[in-house]
Every structure is written in C-alpha cells, then in structure tokens.
Design an enzyme around this catalytic site. Structure first.
Site, PDB file in Angstrom:
ATOM      1  N   GLY A 219       0.821  -1.195   0.000  1.00  0.00           N
ATOM      2  CA  GLY A 219       0.000   0.000   0.000  1.00  0.00           C
ATOM      3  C   GLY A 219       0.855   1.244   0.000  1.00  0.00           C
ATOM      4  N   GLY A 220       0.234   2.372  -0.307  1.00  0.00           N
ATOM      5  CA  GLY A 220       0.940   3.639  -0.245  1.00  0.00           C
ATOM      6  C   GLY A 220       1.374   4.141  -1.608  1.00  0.00           C
TER       7      GLY A 220
ATOM      8  N   THR B 107       8.063   6.026  -2.290  1.00  0.00           N
ATOM      9  CA  THR B 107       8.988   6.192  -1.182  1.00  0.00           C
ATOM     10  C   THR B 107      10.402   5.944  -1.686  1.00  0.00           C
ATOM     11  OG1 THR B 107       9.369   5.691   1.151  1.00  0.00           O
ATOM     12  CG2 THR B 107       8.985   3.827  -0.302  1.00  0.00           C
TER      13      THR B 107
ATOM     14  N   HIS C 188      14.265   4.366  -0.705  1.00  0.00           N
ATOM     15  CA  HIS C 188      15.110   3.543   0.157  1.00  0.00           C
ATOM     16  C   HIS C 188      16.552   3.747  -0.271  1.00  0.00           C
ATOM     17  CE1 HIS C 188      11.676   1.670   1.895  1.00  0.00           C
ATOM     18  NE2 HIS C 188      11.356   0.950   0.834  1.00  0.00           N
TER      19      HIS C 188
ATOM     20  N   ALA D  30       8.620   5.705   7.615  1.00  0.00           N
ATOM     21  CA  ALA D  30       7.529   5.373   6.691  1.00  0.00           C
ATOM     22  C   ALA D  30       7.084   3.939   6.918  1.00  0.00           C
ATOM     23  CB  ALA D  30       7.997   5.555   5.248  1.00  0.00           C
TER      24      ALA D  30
ATOM     25  N   GLY E  64       4.508   0.766   4.879  1.00  0.00           N
ATOM     26  CA  GLY E  64       3.625   0.313   3.814  1.00  0.00           C
ATOM     27  C   GLY E  64       3.593  -1.198   3.852  1.00  0.00           C
TER      28      GLY E  64
ATOM     29  N   GLY F  75       6.786  -3.492   5.079  1.00  0.00           N
ATOM     30  CA  GLY F  75       6.941  -3.115   6.489  1.00  0.00           C
ATOM     31  C   GLY F  75       7.245  -1.653   6.704  1.00  0.00           C
ATOM     32  N   VAL F  76       8.394  -1.357   7.334  1.00  0.00           N
ATOM     33  CA  VAL F  76       8.685   0.001   7.789  1.00  0.00           C
ATOM     34  C   VAL F  76      10.085   0.427   7.334  1.00  0.00           C
ATOM     35  CG1 VAL F  76       7.238  -0.367   9.832  1.00  0.00           C
ATOM     36  CG2 VAL F  76       9.719  -0.703  10.004  1.00  0.00           C
TER      37      VAL F  76
ATOM     38  N   CYS G 107       5.408   9.654  -0.283  1.00  0.00           N
ATOM     39  CA  CYS G 107       4.063   9.204   0.117  1.00  0.00           C
ATOM     40  C   CYS G 107       2.969  10.146  -0.359  1.00  0.00           C
ATOM     41  CB  CYS G 107       3.991   9.010   1.634  1.00  0.00           C
ATOM     42  SG  CYS G 107       5.118   7.746   2.233  1.00  0.00           S
TER      43      CYS G 107
END
Length: 216
Positions: free
Chosen positions: A77-78, A81, A83, A147, A149, A160-161, A178
């Site tokens: 979801g989301g 983002t 990384h 964050a 998702g 996860g996070v 996001c």
C-alpha cells in the site's frame, strides 16, 4: 502484545550490506507463502537497499519528480517512497490469523513500534491523521522520519517500515514522499543524534518485543 502461547517467536535477522530490491521482494514473497503454509517461522528482516524509489499501489506518476534512481513497482500500500544507504528497512512477515486477524491494529502496532524506537533516542515521533508515517515537529514545520507500507496475503504480512538513520536526504527530492506535499523529511542524524545503524537495530528489537512480543 500476543497472548497466545502457541505462537512461536518470530525470527529476527539482520542482513549486512546493500540488498538489491528485487531480491528482497522475491525472498519476502517466498517466505510469506511458506509462513501461510506453516512451513516456515515468522520473520523480522532488517536490511539496507541501494538508492531506489518504490511505487505503492496508490502511487501517482506526477509524484515522481526526478527518476534519478531505479524505480520499482511494488504491491504494498501507499505511494512513492525512497530507500537507500543509511536507512533501516524492516520487513515484517507475521501471520495475522492467530494474532486476531485485525489489519488495522497491525498497522497501528507498526506505528507504535516506530514511535517507541525513536523514543529511545529522545525523539518524539507522532502520528498524523491523513498522513502516513511517523512525524517529528520542528518549530513551525513537521518532517517525516519513518515510513510504512504493508501488504497482506493469506493473512500473512510483508513489506513493512523504514526509519531514516543517516541517509542522504537530498535523495528524497526526486519524489513527493508518500504523496504528501508541503512537509519535509528528516533523520536521526539530521536531528543531531549520532546513532549508528547498530544502535537503531538494538532499539528496534527492544521496541518490537514491547509491542509484538518476544523474537528469536
């Protein structure tokens, strides 16, 4: 916290080095399927990625401002983002069925995990209605420091996070993180906290056990 004594402690694994994102997704999906079949234990997997952008199921093309790094479509979801090195990503593969089957509670528990982790560094992370992630108030503005998702398949979670330890914050400039405009991004280093990744990993484990229960 889980009270069902029949649930075994999830494995806690830290992977050194930079993990290519496609390899992470392949591993997560295989592990989540094995957990759903009862063939593998649950897993909390801490990793770092090379610089990438990922697009969630709600991502808008207009939020990709500068594709300076590889862009991966993902089933979480989301929206968009980032990384990259200096950011700890925590992939969470838990079976929600014996944990009550409440996805909304699971997401709130992930938020609580991040908030309690940050609190160990005297950082007050906060939720905001209508804004995904964990936020830090900085005078007249608010910056995002973590964050999340997730995706759930057959009651098993994955993705996860992510918590910003010491990433290059200019890398976030290629996206609208996001889908949220008008707010910034921060990190522990940006807040003046000289925490190492190992320090954060210890804090993550302490906080996870407080919220979800013991790990192995």
């Amino acid at each position: 916290m889980v009270s069902d004594s029949l649930i075994s402690a999830p494995q806690w694994v830290i992977r050194d080095g930079l993990l290519p994102y496609p390899e992470a997704v392949e591993t997560m999906e295989a592990r989540a399927a094995a957990i759903a079949e009862g063939l593998a234990p649950e897993l909390i997997w801490l990793v770092e990625h090379p610089p990438i952008y990922t697009a969630g199921t709600s991502a808008k093309d207009s939020d990709l401002l500068d594709a300076r790094f590889p862009v991966f479509q993902t089933g979480r979801g989301g929206q968009f983002t980032y990384h990259g090195p200096g950011q700890r990503v925590g992939y969470v593969m838990l079976n929600l069925r014996p944990r009550g089957g409440d996805v909304r509670k699971f997401v709130r528990d992930l938020e609580e995990w991040l908030i309690r982790t940050l609190a160990q560094f005297n950082v007050k992370g906060e939720r905001r209605d209508g804004r995904v992630g964990i936020w830090v108030a900085r005078g007249t503005r608010e910056d995002k420091i973590a964050a999340l998702g997730v995706r759930v398949r057959r009651w098993v979670t994955f993705h996860g996070v992510a918590i910003n330890v010491e990433p290059d914050l200019t890398h976030f400039n290629g996206i609208v993180p996001c889908g949220i405009r008008g707010h910034g991004v921060t990190s522990l280093a940006d807040l003046g906290i000289p925490a190492t990744m190992a320090d954060v990993d210890v804090a993550l484990r302490v906080a996870f056990e407080e919220v979800f229960g013991p790990v192995a």
